[in-house]
Design a protein around this motif. Structure first.
Motif, short mmCIF file in Angstrom:
data_model
loop_
_atom_site.label_atom_id
_atom_site.label_comp_id
_atom_site.label_asym_id
_atom_site.label_seq_id
_atom_site.Cartn_x
_atom_site.Cartn_y
_atom_site.Cartn_z
N ASN A 1 -4.28 19.92 12.52
CA ASN A 1 -5.60 19.35 12.16
C ASN A 1 -5.60 18.05 12.20
OD1 ASN A 1 -6.75 21.93 11.68
ND2 ASN A 1 -5.84 22.10 9.74
N GLY A 2 -4.83 17.21 12.39
CA GLY A 2 -4.72 15.64 12.61
C GLY A 2 -4.58 15.10 11.15
N VAL A 3 -5.20 13.87 11.03
CA VAL A 3 -4.78 13.25 9.73
C VAL A 3 -6.28 12.36 9.56
CG1 VAL A 3 -3.81 11.17 8.48
CG2 VAL A 3 -2.36 12.76 9.91
N GLU A 4 -6.80 12.61 8.56
CA GLU A 4 -8.01 11.77 8.14
C GLU A 4 -7.65 10.35 7.54
OE1 GLU A 4 -12.01 13.22 6.11
OE2 GLU A 4 -11.08 14.68 7.22
N VAL A 5 -8.21 9.33 7.95
CA VAL A 5 -7.96 8.01 7.24
C VAL A 5 -9.30 7.94 6.57
CG1 VAL A 5 -7.67 5.53 7.90
CG2 VAL A 5 -6.73 7.15 9.43
N TYR A 6 -8.96 7.21 5.18
CA TYR A 6 -10.05 6.89 4.52
C TYR A 6 -10.78 5.67 5.03
CZ TYR A 6 -8.34 10.32 0.62
OH TYR A 6 -7.89 11.02 0.11
N GLU A 7 -11.95 5.87 5.44
CA GLU A 7 -12.66 4.53 5.95
C GLU A 7 -12.58 3.21 5.11
OE1 GLU A 7 -13.50 3.89 9.02
OE2 GLU A 7 -14.67 2.30 8.61
N GLY A 8 -12.98 3.39 3.89
CA GLY A 8 -12.88 2.34 2.85
C GLY A 8 -11.19 1.49 2.98
N SER A 9 -10.40 2.36 3.14
CA SER A 9 -9.01 1.79 3.34
C SER A 9 -8.77 1.11 4.62
CB SER A 9 -8.02 2.85 3.08
OG SER A 9 -8.28 3.48 1.89
N ARG A 10 -9.24 1.88 5.62
CA ARG A 10 -9.16 1.30 7.12
C ARG A 10 -9.71 -0.40 7.15
NH1 ARG A 10 -11.00 -0.07 11.43
NH2 ARG A 10 -13.24 0.47 10.76
N PHE B 1 0.67 -1.18 -0.12
CA PHE B 1 -0.09 -0.30 -0.14
C PHE B 1 0.98 1.26 -0.14
CE2 PHE B 1 -2.53 -3.29 2.33
CZ PHE B 1 -3.75 -3.06 1.67
N ASP B 2 0.47 2.17 -1.05
CA ASP B 2 1.22 3.49 -0.96
C ASP B 2 0.37 4.13 0.34
OD1 ASP B 2 2.20 5.90 -1.56
OD2 ASP B 2 0.52 6.60 -2.33
N LEU B 3 0.87 5.25 1.05
CA LEU B 3 0.04 5.72 2.03
C LEU B 3 -0.77 7.07 1.68
CD1 LEU B 3 -0.14 5.75 5.27
CD2 LEU B 3 1.86 7.41 5.23
N ASP B 4 -0.03 8.18 1.19
CA ASP B 4 -0.68 9.41 1.51
C ASP B 4 -1.65 9.38 -0.06
OD1 ASP B 4 0.89 10.78 3.31
OD2 ASP B 4 2.52 10.31 1.99
N GLY B 5 -2.77 9.64 0.01
CA GLY B 5 -3.70 9.48 -0.86
C GLY B 5 -4.54 8.09 -0.93
N VAL B 6 -3.58 7.08 -0.72
CA VAL B 6 -4.27 5.85 -0.70
C VAL B 6 -4.97 5.23 0.61
CG1 VAL B 6 -3.91 3.29 -1.16
CG2 VAL B 6 -2.95 5.25 -2.55
N ILE B 7 -4.18 5.39 1.85
CA ILE B 7 -4.90 4.99 2.98
C ILE B 7 -5.32 6.20 3.91
CG2 ILE B 7 -4.45 3.86 5.22
CD1 ILE B 7 -2.16 2.39 3.92
N THR B 8 -4.47 7.27 3.70
CA THR B 8 -4.67 8.65 4.55
C THR B 8 -5.16 9.73 3.73
OG1 THR B 8 -2.47 8.97 4.70
CG2 THR B 8 -3.57 7.93 6.45
N ASP B 9 -5.57 10.62 3.90
CA ASP B 9 -6.26 11.97 3.13
C ASP B 9 -5.01 12.86 3.35
OD1 ASP B 9 -7.49 13.84 1.50
OD2 ASP B 9 -9.13 14.09 3.04
N GLN C 1 1.19 6.03 13.02
CA GLN C 1 1.15 6.04 14.60
C GLN C 1 0.08 6.98 14.99
OE1 GLN C 1 5.19 6.96 16.07
NE2 GLN C 1 5.45 4.73 16.44
N VAL C 2 -0.03 8.17 14.52
CA VAL C 2 -1.07 9.38 15.13
C VAL C 2 -2.49 8.73 14.52
CG1 VAL C 2 0.57 11.30 15.00
CG2 VAL C 2 -1.14 10.89 13.05
N THR C 3 -2.53 7.74 13.53
CA THR C 3 -3.85 7.40 13.13
C THR C 3 -4.18 5.89 13.71
OG1 THR C 3 -2.67 6.32 11.12
CG2 THR C 3 -3.85 8.61 10.91
N GLY C 4 -3.19 5.28 14.44
CA GLY C 4 -3.26 4.06 14.98
C GLY C 4 -3.50 3.01 13.84
N LEU C 5 -3.37 3.21 12.71
CA LEU C 5 -3.20 2.29 11.45
C LEU C 5 -2.10 1.22 11.85
CD1 LEU C 5 -3.94 4.78 8.57
CD2 LEU C 5 -5.45 2.95 9.41
N ASP C 6 -1.17 1.55 12.53
CA ASP C 6 0.10 0.78 12.61
C ASP C 6 -0.31 -0.57 13.07
OD1 ASP C 6 -0.42 1.94 14.91
OD2 ASP C 6 1.60 2.37 15.50
N ARG C 7 -1.50 -0.55 13.76
CA ARG C 7 -1.84 -2.10 14.05
C ARG C 7 -2.13 -3.30 12.97
NH1 ARG C 7 -7.72 -0.15 15.98
NH2 ARG C 7 -6.50 1.46 16.49
#
Ligand SMILES: O=P(O)(O)OC[C@H]1O[C@@H](O)[C@H](O)[C@@H](O)[C@@H]1O
Length: 243
Positions: free
Chosen positions: A110-119, A13-21, A146-152
């Motif tokens: 502003n934090g980071v927004e995660v795309y729900e479909g990707s999570r 997975f690429d990150l920016d634009g694929v998993i997170t906004d 880390q800030v999004t908790g996606l590392d799990r």
């Protein structure tokens, strides 16, 4: 499984634009920095940095390559300088550091927004036993995960820091994705690349990966197809629906 060919065991997975906004956050920080630089250099009538410039010269590439490639498109060449150059230094590192300060301040604010479909896709991929590696040119990857908790959900990472440390070529070269597949013990034909940048799908094609999914969040589906995507979706939830 999950909209992928049966031969696929590993997701890259690429990150920016694929998993997170965060592609939009990068784009904004790049524009502010380049416009400020160009205005100081050329005065009020300067030619601004456009979305097309971002997609063509900067998106998906390691930070220093983005600075160099955009400046080259305007016939500007700067010395590389060094990693500890301040944001006011007129060097490749200086301009890159200036952009990074803006990016990190924005994320802090502003934090980071995660795309729900990707999570959801990551979660299902984990449940179904697919391997999950993030391959991003960004040196801020670990912080964002880390800030999004996606590392799990993520088993391994090839990112801007790894690329510099191990002298791995950035996208559009396939090397970072090849390193990601190797990390999972998979051959390229067993791996799928998920990418929103034309440089990223081109890397997927160049590495002969089993499948390349283009993720179109900005209306550049044709570009993604032309550069190497086997399939283009607007969101990973479309793949979940395919079953
Ligand atoms: O400046 P960073 O965080 O190391 O990121 C480098 C590049 O990382 C990519 O993931 C982004 O698509 C680019 O926009 C960004 O420039």
């Amino acid at each position: 499984m999950l909209g992928l060919p049966d031969s696929i065991t590993t997701c890259l997975f690429d990150l920016d634009g694929v998993i997170t906004d965060t592609a939009s956050v990068h784009r904004k920080a790049w524009k502010q920095m380049f416009d400020e630089y160009l205005e100081a250099k050329d005065g009020k009538g300067f030619q601004p940095f456009t979305e097309g410039d971002y997609n063509k010269y900067v998106d998906g590439k390691p930070r220093q390559d983005g600075v160099r490639d955009f400046l080259a498109s305007r016939d500007i060449q700067l010395p590389d300088g060094s990693p500890d150059d301040g944001g006011d230094a007129e060097t490749v590192w200086g301009l890159g550091n200036r952009k990074n300060t803006r990016l990190q301040a924005e994320i802090e604010r502003n934090g980071v927004e995660v795309y729900e479909g990707s999570r959801r896709y990551l979660q299902l991929a984990q449940e179904k036993g697919l391997r999950r590696i993030v391959v991003s040119s960004s040196a801020n990857t670990q912080m964002v995960l880390q800030v999004t908790g996606l590392d799990r959900y993520i088993e391994g990472r090839i990112d801007g820091v790894t690329l510099a440390e191990q002298h791995i070529k950035g996208k559009p070269a396939p090397d970072s994705f090849l390193a990601g597949a190797k990390l999972a013990g998979a051959s390229p034909d067993q791996a799928v690349v998920f990418e929103d940048a034309t440089s990223g799908v081109a890397a997927g094609r160049a590495g002969n990966f089993g499948f390349v999914v283009g993720v179109d969040r900005v209306g550049h589906a044709d570009e993604l197809k032309r550069n190497g995507a086997d399939l283009v979706v607007q969101d990973l939830s479309e793949l979940i629906q395919k079953g």
